[in-house]
Each structure stands twice: as structure tokens, then as C-alpha cells.
Design an enzyme around this catalytic site. Sequence first.
Site, short mmCIF file in Angstrom:
data_model
loop_
_atom_site.label_atom_id
_atom_site.label_comp_id
_atom_site.label_asym_id
_atom_site.label_seq_id
_atom_site.Cartn_x
_atom_site.Cartn_y
_atom_site.Cartn_z
N ASN A 106 -0.61 -1.00 -4.65
CA ASN A 106 -0.35 0.11 -3.74
C ASN A 106 -1.60 0.47 -2.95
O ASN A 106 -1.74 0.09 -1.77
CB ASN A 106 0.18 1.31 -4.52
CG ASN A 106 0.59 2.45 -3.61
OD1 ASN A 106 0.51 2.34 -2.39
ND2 ASN A 106 1.01 3.55 -4.18
N ASP A 107 -2.55 1.14 -3.60
CA ASP A 107 -3.73 1.62 -2.89
C ASP A 107 -4.50 0.50 -2.17
O ASP A 107 -5.05 0.72 -1.10
CB ASP A 107 -4.68 2.32 -3.86
CG ASP A 107 -4.12 3.67 -4.31
OD1 ASP A 107 -3.31 4.25 -3.56
OD2 ASP A 107 -4.50 4.13 -5.40
N VAL A 108 -4.49 -0.70 -2.75
CA VAL A 108 -5.28 -1.79 -2.17
C VAL A 108 -4.65 -2.33 -0.89
O VAL A 108 -5.22 -3.20 -0.24
CB VAL A 108 -5.48 -2.95 -3.17
CG1 VAL A 108 -6.27 -2.49 -4.37
CG2 VAL A 108 -4.16 -3.57 -3.58
N THR A 109 -3.47 -1.79 -0.50
CA THR A 109 -2.85 -2.23 0.76
C THR A 109 -2.79 -1.09 1.77
O THR A 109 -2.25 -1.26 2.85
CB THR A 109 -1.39 -2.67 0.51
OG1 THR A 109 -0.64 -1.54 0.04
CG2 THR A 109 -1.31 -3.77 -0.52
N ALA A 128 -4.89 6.73 -6.44
CA ALA A 128 -5.85 7.58 -5.74
C ALA A 128 -5.20 8.90 -5.34
O ALA A 128 -5.86 9.78 -4.79
CB ALA A 128 -6.41 6.86 -4.53
#
Lengths: 464, 102
Positions: free
Chosen positions: A393-396, A434
Site C-alpha cells: 500500500n504505502d510503497v505505491t 503510515a
Amino acid sequence: MSANLLAVFYLISGVLFILALRGLSSPETSRQGNLFGIIGMAIAIGVTFLSVGNFSTGFLYVLGFLLIGGSAGAFIAYKIPMTAMPELVAGFHSLVGLAAVFVAISAFLNPEVFNLGSPGNIKIASLIEMSFGAAIGAITFTGSIIAFLKLRGIMSGSPITFLGQHFLNLALGLILLGLIFYLCKTQVDTWFWTIIVISFLVGVLLIIPIGGADMPVVISMLNSYSGWAAAGIGFTLENTALIITGALVGSSGAILSYIMCKGMNRSFFNVILGGFGGTDKSSSSKSKEQKPVKNGNADDAAFLMKNAASVIIVPGYGMAVAQAQHALREMVDSLKKNGVKVTYAIHPVAGRMPGHMNVLLAEANVPYDEVFELEEINNDFANCDVAYVIGANDVTNPVAKTDPQSPIYGMPILDVEKSKSVLFVKRSLSPGYAGIDNDLFYRDNTLMLFADAKKMTEDIIKNL
Amino acid sequence: MEIDPFIFRLSIFILSIFIGYYVVWSVTPSLHTPLMSVTNAISSVIIVGAIIAGLAGDFGNIFDTANIFGFLAIILAAVNIFGGFLVTQRMLAMYRKKKKDK
């Protein structure tokens, strides 16, 4: 065996350990490297037995305990599922830490055996070395236990913070240094025990404020600590193999921590001070105003991917939780039969430990030359038809590139949004670790697939 | 004037940190998990200290407090040595290159 010959053998084991790490530069040479490591260890243990030369009852006991521990270790190594690797490594770190404490204690109680002086009159240098070894070992032990409990889900992954936490840690650190000083001055054993007890406490306090998704940094850091503890004991025992190994492991863990921090664009201290990734209510309620999302099903996803020329898979921690790696490989196999080119893109901090995703994909028989790191593959998203995001999720999140206010601003992300369409497998619209909303959910080219990662992937296979 | 042996050990230590630094940077990121498990296994070479501690003393008083701590450390380190190397081997055996592609 003479002391010099013994030292030469320990040096040889040290060199073999260096070669063991060197082997990991490519999967081709890695198996040979592991063999070097095993030989190095066998040499170190063998010559230690020969040097003591006490082949009596004690020898049988030592051999017995070695076999008990060894079979327990072998049993765990064969039984453990690959998804549980982070907890396993954390658990193993705790054992190294505790072993260092125990060796330091026996050296303190019986210094004659190690040529360190006599009880109550131990050489100052040795006393300092063994106190540091014991203290770092104790911190590694309790810290790893907390990390283990958090990774295993026995303890909540959310950070535990309280007022004056950092001040307390600092104070305890200074007290430890003071105690080591007094121990050297007075040789009173009470101080030695107090040092160990306080270090156990420090280990707990250091790890509780760090949130679940920062675990890659924590594990790497504890890896590093276990190395420094070993090196401290190595100085006490005047053992070259232990000093070399301690230094290797210490710097290895430090480098991994650095790589993980860079993958999140955060400083090491920011991670260590903790508190990040708590359930931030304010940001999740802010996104209450419903933005339109495109909701798809397995049929749509199968259609899109079947007709694509190229697909990039983006796995994350959710894939590990759902154990979806085998289903994913099957899906990719049927896509390949349809002539679709499929590759995998791995973000440095995907998962709960460095390289976590790579191991899971390897377990599912994904050839490692189809798996790429962030820098290698990031430009390919622009030419790719479908990006299949599974459990990440956050890494995209494109916000990391556009919004300087965002907590993840500046973090390197996978440019998933550049591909023609994005399939996002996720259980709900909830924000990631996050605590921020992912802009990608609301893009025109994004199709949300609300389901468990494994179930959705299996459904897609049926529709292919 | 003679150099204290401690200085030699310190030199080995510092140089090994540099070796570790360069060797670990050359480890491919896809093998970072095996790297952690193998470093874990090799740091258990601390078992040499445990063996010396465990074998100390005469035949009679082998169960001295110091010996017992040595024995406990032997068990812990042995779990790590066998567990660490074997789990690394298990992982590494899974890394295969693309071969028979139909």
C-alpha cells in the site's frame, strides 16, 4: 595444542565466515558460501575441544548439551514456514544475546579458565569488555523477545509511548556506563548483576515504542547488536574468530538498517525514537468524504490481465499474511501460457524484514531472475499494461512524490500509477500503516479488488 | 617498547568491520533474509567461550555455577548454529533460475 596453532585455526574459521557472506553476492554462489560457514563453525568447535583436552565426564556433558540444542535448532529449521521467517530470525537473535550474557557471567565467576585474573581481581580491560558484551547481549535478548512478540502478533504492533520515555532511556544508558566504571573500580559483583538487569530493562524499553511496520529496521538493528555483543565477548576471550565474526555481523546489521531506513526516507534516529505509525485517527477521519472508487471483481481482473502484453506484480506484507504466494505463482503461470510477460517488483521495505518478499516468492518457485528491485524496474511501469498490487500500500502511494506535507513525502515509491491500469487487491479502503490515504485508490485507471489476497488470486485463476 | 596484544585484536576488529562493510554491500538484496539468518548462525561461534566455560574445573565440581552458565550457553548457541545454517540452506535451495519454460 599450542596457543599459536589454536589462534591460526580460529583465524581460518574467521576467513571462512567472510567467504560465507561473500557467497551471498549471487544465488549461484550462495549455497557454497553457506557450506564455508558450516566448515568454519566445525573447525572453531573442533579445535576448542582439542585445546581444552579434557576428555572426561565434562566432555560428555558438553557434547550432550550440544546435541540437545542442535536437534532443537534443526527441528525448528525444518518445521518453520517461510512466512514466519521474521519471527524466527528475531527469536534466534535473542538466543545469541542470552548466550553472550551467559558466557560473560561464567567468565566473571571463573576468570582463571580464561586467563583473566582471579575472582575479585579481574584485569580491568577484561572487565570492561565483558561488561559491554553482557550489556549488549542482554539488550539484544529482551529487545529481540519484544520484536518476536510483536511479529508473532502476541503483542500489539502499535507503538507504546509514554511521557519522558527518551529521557528514561538516556538516564538508564548513563547509569549503565557509571556502573561499569564502579565495577572496574571496586570489582564488587553486585554491580555486575545490576548491569545485566538494567540492560534487560533497556532492551524492552528500546523496542516497545517502535511500530509494527518499522520491524525491518528493528530486526536489522538487533542483528547488528548481536554482532557487537559477540565481538565484546571475543575481546574478553581473546578469540580471533569471535572478534572477526562480531565485526562482520555488526556491520552487516548496520548496513541493512541503513538500507531499510533509506527505503522509507527516514533517519535511523527517527525510527529508533519510535511512535511512528500509531493509529492516527485524525487523518483517517479526514478522508470520510467519500471519493468515488472503481470497484471490480475477479472476472474484470482476469479479462484485463489476459489481454495485456505485460504485467508487473507488486507484492507486500499483505501477501505474506494471506499466504498468497503459491496462488500468485499459479496465476502468473496461466498468464504466461496466454503469452503475457510477467515480472515482479519489490520495494526495499516490503514485508517485515529485509528480503522477506524474495524468500516467499522463491518458496513459491518463482525464478529469481523474474524478480526485480525498485531501481531496476521502476521505469518499466510506464510501458506496462497492468500492475497487480497484492498486499502492498504505502510503497505505491504517489503522495510521497507530490505532497510535502505527507509523512511519507520523499520516500522512494514504485511508480505503479504510470502503468495503463492498476489492479489493487485489498480488503478495505482503510489507510496503510503510515495512516494516510492512498491517492492511487481514486485514480481513473485503478480498479479496486476488495477481497483477501489469496482468495482473489484464486478467483482470478478460475476466470483466466 | 612492546605493543599490547589488545592493540592487535583491536586492529583485527577494525579491519573486519571494513571487510564486513564491503562484503555486505555486495550482497544482492534478494538474499537479505538468508544474510540475516547466516550472520545469526556465525555469530553463535560464541559457543567456543561456552565450551571452555563448560569444561572448566576438575571432574568433581563440573556443576559449578560458572559451568552451568557455560552449559546453558552451549544449548542456546547450538540451537542457533544448527537452526541458522539449516534454515539458510533451506532458503537458498529455493532460489532457482528460470530453466524449463514452456
